[in-house]
Structure formats: structure tokens, C-alpha cells
Write an enzyme that holds these catalytic residues in place. Structure first.
Site, mmCIF file in Angstrom:
data_model
loop_
_atom_site.group_PDB
_atom_site.id
_atom_site.type_symbol
_atom_site.label_atom_id
_atom_site.label_comp_id
_atom_site.label_asym_id
_atom_site.label_seq_id
_atom_site.Cartn_x
_atom_site.Cartn_y
_atom_site.Cartn_z
ATOM 1 N N SER A 31 0.847 -1.197 0.000
ATOM 2 C CA SER A 31 0.000 0.000 0.000
ATOM 3 C C SER A 31 0.879 1.242 0.000
ATOM 4 C CB SER A 31 -0.949 -0.032 1.204
ATOM 5 O OG SER A 31 -1.859 1.049 1.157
ATOM 6 N N ASP A 70 -4.495 -4.881 6.039
ATOM 7 C CA ASP A 70 -4.908 -5.667 4.879
ATOM 8 C C ASP A 70 -3.767 -6.585 4.452
ATOM 9 O OD1 ASP A 70 -6.578 -6.532 2.813
ATOM 10 O OD2 ASP A 70 -5.728 -5.076 1.405
ATOM 11 N N HIS A 114 -2.615 -0.952 -3.383
ATOM 12 C CA HIS A 114 -3.753 -0.070 -3.140
ATOM 13 C C HIS A 114 -3.578 1.210 -3.957
ATOM 14 C CE1 HIS A 114 -4.301 -2.055 1.081
ATOM 15 N NE2 HIS A 114 -4.839 -2.774 0.119
#
Length: 352
Positions: free
Chosen positions: A174, A296, A200
Site C-alpha cells: 500500500s 490488509d 492499493h
């Protein structure tokens, strides 16, 4: 600090950020030269920056900041092909994340993207600025409802069935991940296992990101399309706004690109990819979780390890934001912790 040549956009961004607890916009500027003057008086912790402005473009301004006093920068860009290309240049120049700019439907922006903006700024504030400066070369949260990977791919027990010798690599990252992925993928030889990636990033930007990497790497890199085959020497990047799953057909692997609710407030979600890799590839997979805020991928990496896969988490020293790797380590999902510079070698040696 918010730097954008549109007074309307500045007003909207400032309103959203100032309403968030713990965030204060200390200054705004209509162009980088005005921003430089104001920064001499008070230096911000995070800069929200447009890339297309008069007098000095955002990329030049960003490079100046990163060379003189590295500071977390969030790019606020339009959802256009040109905007996506320029945003990729900004990420390569040291920006930590990208959010989409408010369009004419400002009410819709406040409904759909305000939380994403706030979360991205918070994430940027935690970035390792020393690593930012060292990483310079020439994500985003979505809905408040937090789903798990069960909404896309229900959990099942047991290891992957039917054996195959084909190896795959699943990578999740991310904040700071665009630079990290560039460092890893450009170091890989043309002959290496097939790779599937979740970074992401908003929709419209992943295609430009993949195209940029494809021009830099020995391996092929592309934005994943439904039913693309995962093959040696190629990396597939999940399209923004869609989930990416690994599927098995006989001895070959394919990807499935799915709509669906955000998982861990992200779409694409690393947990979804990792769970599908655990199920489809089992011990033939290598799972890698890299820099990023939040958790995540932590649960999914553990599922991969439990299915027999080798699993790696990026270390704190080389992470821009040591959130996702830290949580994966905490849950027991990583069997090894490595610096970013060792990842490419590990991909080649572990999966031979």
C-alpha cells in the site's frame, strides 16, 4: 498544506481535512512558488499537491522538496489518462500516495472520497521520510464498513488439492508500495516465476503504473484482465477498484477480476488475493507483504503460510509505513522478515 491552483478544490480539501480530528491545514497555496514562500514560515507535516499548476509544475516542486527536506506528499490528481501518467511520475519522484481530485460533483466527492482523503493523509504522516529520500528515482481507504475476505471468497480448510510444479508469487502493498515494487520488479531477471500483485491505488491509475513498470523491467508487467494467465516472466497488477483472485485450471494459473464490496476497506484487497493464492497454489506459492498502513493482507498471509506457502514480510527499516508487515508478523503470518533489497533475490532463489 494544500497546494492546488483551483480555489474551489482548495476550499473542499481544506474543509474535509480540518473537520478530521488531529488534522489541521496550516496553509494553502495556488502554486508551488507561493507554497515555497509559506513553507519558509512553517513547514507542514504532509503536503497535498496537485501536479498540473502554473509557474511551476507539481513534479518539479516535489523533486525540490525531496532533495532539500523530504516530506510526505499526497498527490491529488484527476482521473484522466494524462493525469494518471503525470501521477506515476510523481510517485516515482517520491510521493507516497495518490487520491482523486474533487470533480464538479463536489457533493459526491464529500460522500465518496472524504474518508479516503483523510485516511491517506493520516497514513502519509506516518511515513518514514528517511526512506522516502533514499527511494526517490527519475492508496487508499474506501468505505467505513469493514468486510473480510469472506465476502469475496469464503474460507475453507485444508491445503490446495491437485499438485503442480508451477510456482507463483503473490505480493501485497500500500503506502510507499509504488517505489517498493519498482525496486523489486526492476531487479528481477526475465526468467522468474509468475507474479500477481495488489497495490492499493484508485482506478484509472493502475494501468499507467503497470505501463511505466513494463518499460523499466526485464519482465513483462501489465494491469490484470479477467482470465489472464499467470506465466513465468510476467507480473499482473490488480486494477484499481476491482478485486484480484488467483485461480487454478489443471497445471496452470489464471486470474479472476471481480467487482464486490471493499475488504478491509480496500478494493483491491491484499487479503482476497492471498486467500485465493493459499487455496489455488498452496506450497507452490511465495507470499510477500510490503510497506503500507493498516492490516490488509495480514490474515491472508497467515492463510498462505498455513497452506504451506513460503511467506515474507518487509522489515521496518526499509518500509515507508510499517503497518501491514508489522501486523502480518504479529499474527504469525511471516516465516521470514527481509529488507526490501533482498526481496528480488529471494523470489528467484526460493522458488527455483
Amino acid at each position: 498544506m494544500v497546494v492546488d491552483d483551483s480555489a474551489v478544490v482548495r476550499q473542499v480539501l481544506v474543509g474535509v481535512l480540518n473537520e478530521a480530528p488531529g488534522i489541521e491545514v496550516i496553509a494553502t497555496a495556488a502554486d508551488p512558488l507561493l507554497a515555497i514562500e509559506k513553507m519558509r514560515q512553517q513547514w507542514p507535516d504532509v503536503i497535498v499537491l496537485d501536479v498540473e499548476m502554473p509557474r511551476m509544475d507539481g513534479i518539479t516542486f516535489l523533486r525540490k522538496i525531496m532533495s532539500e527536506r523530504p516530506t510526505p506528499v499526497v498527490i491529488c490528481s484527476t482521473l484522466t489518462e494524462k493525469g494518471a501518467r503525470v501521477t506515476m511520475d510523481a510517485l516515482a519522484a517520491g510521493a507516497v500516495a495518490v487520491v482523486t481530485k474533487p470533480r464538479l460533483g463536489l457533493k459526491q466527492f464529500l460522500t465518496d472520497s472524504a474518508d479516503e482523503l483523510v485516511a491517506t493523509v493520516r497514513s502519509a504522516a506516518r511515513a518514514n521520510v528517511k526512506r522516502l529520500a533514499a527511494r526517490v528515482t527519475a492508496a487508499p481507504l474506501e468505505a467505513e464498513v469493514k468486510h473480510t475476505a469472506d465476502v469475496i471468497l469464503p474460507a475453507q480448510t485444508g491445503r490446495a488439492l491437485a499438485q503442480t510444479t508451477e510456482r507463483i508469487v503473490a505480493i501485497g502493498t500500500s503506502t510507499g508500495g509504488t517505489q517498493a515494487l519498482e525496486e523489486v520488479l526492476t531487479a528481477l531477471p526475465r526468467v522468474c516465476p509468475g507474479i500477481v500483485i495488489v497495490q492499493h491505488m484508485p482506478e484509472k491509475f493502475t494501468a499507467a503504473f503497470a505501463a511505466r513498470l513494463n518499460g523499466l523491467c526485464q519482465i513483462a508487467v501489465k494491469e490484470a484482465a479477467n482470465n489472464d494467465r499467470v506465466m513465468p516472466g510476467r507480473a499482473l497488477i490488480a486494477p484499481g477498484g476491482k478485486h484480484l483472485l488467483l485461480r487454478r485450471s489443471g497445471a496452470q494459473y489464471f486470474v479472476e477480476v471481480l467487482e464486490g464490496p471493499p475488504v478491509n476497506r480496500h478494493r483491491p484487497s491484499v487479503d482476497v488475493l492471498f486467500r485465493s493464492a493459499a487455496r489455488a497454489a498452496g506450497s507452490n506459492a511465495l507470499g510477500i507483504i510490503m510497506t503500507g498502513m493498516g492490516d490488509d493482507g495480514a490474515a491472508g498471509l497467515l492463510e498462505m503460510r498455513q497452506a504451506g506457502a513460503r511467506t515474507i514480510a518487509q522489515d521496518e527499516h526499509t518500509s515507508i509505513v510499517f503497518g501491514m508487515p508489522k501486523e502480518a508478523i504479529k499474527r504469525g503470518g511471516a516465516d521470514r522478515i527481509l529488507p526490501l533489497g533482498a526481496m528480488a533475490r529471494e523470489i528467484v532463489t526460493q522458488l527455483q
